[in-house]
Scaffold this motif. Structure first.
Motif: not given
Length: 278
Positions: A176-177, A192, A132, A190, A149
Motif C-alpha cells: 500500500s505504501e 491502508v 492492485c 490509497v 487495502n
C-alpha cells in the motif's frame, strides 16, 4: 460524486465500488456503508450465497448492488471481476476495497506447515496484489479514484505464533505504501486499514496454541473489539480526507508508536508476554 465543502471531492459519496470478501465481516460492513452513502457496489466473495445476502443489505441501506463470486487468489477471477464491474457500472470503478482474507495461527515458525503459509499468503497477500495489479492501471487511466487495502495491526504487531498472518499483513502494508508513492499526483488515492480486534468471524475456529492464550484472545475481542460498521465508517471518512494510514483503535496506535520508537524492546516484550500468558 458530491463535492466536499472543505475542498476536493467526497470520493465515497455515490461511489461505484468493488468490495472483495463482501460476504461477511469488514467487507460486508464496507459494502453496506457505501450503500448508505448512495453508492453502487459490486459485492464479491468466494461464497456467492453470502455475497447475495450482502446485496440485500446494501439495497436496504439505500444503495444498489450486484453480487459475483471471486477467488482473489486467482488472477483470472480478479480480472473477470474488474470486467464485470465495468460492464455493470458502464465505466471503471471509482473505489476498490481489497478486503478478502483469512486468519490462521497457533504454531511457531518451523512447526507451522508450509501449506498453511501458502494458503494464507495466496489469499491475504496475493489476493491484494492481484487487486492492485488489475485495478490500479484502470484507476490511473481514469485519473481519479481510490484503493483501500485491508491489512491489520498484525502487520507491525509481530505476535508470536501468527507468523504467516503477520507476514501477509506486513506485505499488504508495504504494498500500500509503495502503491501510494507510485500513484502520487495521479488523482488516485490509497488507504491502508490496520485494525486490532474487530468483531468478525475471520478467526473463528483459529487457535493460537493454548487454552489460556485463546481465552485472552476472546477477552480482548469482547473488551476492545469494535464493530465492523464502525471500522468501515472510519476508513471511508479517512478516504474522503486523503489519508494513507487508518489505525482506528487506541491499542493499535500504542503498538504502532511503540514499535516505531522502541522496535527491539517491543519485539522482546511481545515474546516474553506470550510465554507469560501461556
Amino acid at each position: 460524486m458530491r463535492l466536499n465543502p472543505f475542498g476536493g471531492s467526497r470520493r465515497t459519496q455515490q461511489a461505484d465500488a468493488v468490495v472483495t470478501g463482501a460476504g461477511s465481516g469488514i467487507g460486508r460492513a464496507f459494502a453496506v456503508e457505501l450503500g448508505r452513502r448512495g453508492g453502487r457496489v459490486i459485492c464479491s466473495d468466494i461464497d456467492a450465497e453470502r455475497a447475495r445476502e450482502t446485496v440485500e443489505l446494501v439495497s436496504a441501506a439505500g444503495g444498489k448492488a450486484f453480487d459475483t463470486g471471486c477467488d482473489v487468489s486467482r488472477i483470472e477471477q480478479v480480472e473477470a471481476l474488474a470486467n464485470t464491474a465495468e460492464q455493470w457500472f458502464g465505466k471503471p470503478a471509482d473505489l476498490v476495497v481489497n478486503n478478502a482474507g483469512i486468519g490462521r495461527g497457533g504454531e511457531v515458525i518451523g512447526d507451522a506447515p508450509l501449506r498453511e503459509w501458502h494458503q494464507v499468503l495466496d489469499i491475504n497477500l496475493w489476493g491484494v496484489i492481484h487487486g492492485c495489479h488489475v485495478f490500479a492501471p484502470r484507476l490511473r487511466a481514469a485519473g481519479h479514484g481510490n484503493i483501500v487495502n485491508v491489512a491489520s495491526a498484525a502487520a507491525f504487531g509481530v505476535a508470536p505464533r501468527m507468523a504467516a498472518y503477520n507476514v501477509s499483513k506486513a506485505g499488504v502494508l508495504a504494498l500500500s505504501e509503495t502503491l501510494a508513492a507510485e500513484l502520487s499526483g495521479t488523482g488516485v488515492g490509497v488507504t491502508v486499514l490496520c485494525p486490532t480486534a474487530v468483531k468478525t468471524n475471520i478467526l473463528q475456529g483459529v487457535s493460537v496454541g493454548s487454552e489460556s492464550m485463546d481465552e485472552w484472545g476472546d477477552r480482548l475481542l469482547r473488551w476492545t473489539g469494535r464493530e465492523p460498521a464502525a471500522i468501515a465508517r472510519t476508513t471511508l471518512d479517512a478516504v474522503d480526507h486523503g489519508r494513507l494510514y487508518v489505525v482506528p483503535q487506541f491499542e493499535a496506535k500504542v503498538i504502532w508508536q511503540s514499535k516505531r520508537l522502541l522496535p527491539q524492546q517491543y519485539t522482546r516484550a511481545a515474546g516474553l508476554l506470550e510465554r507469560l500468558v501461556r
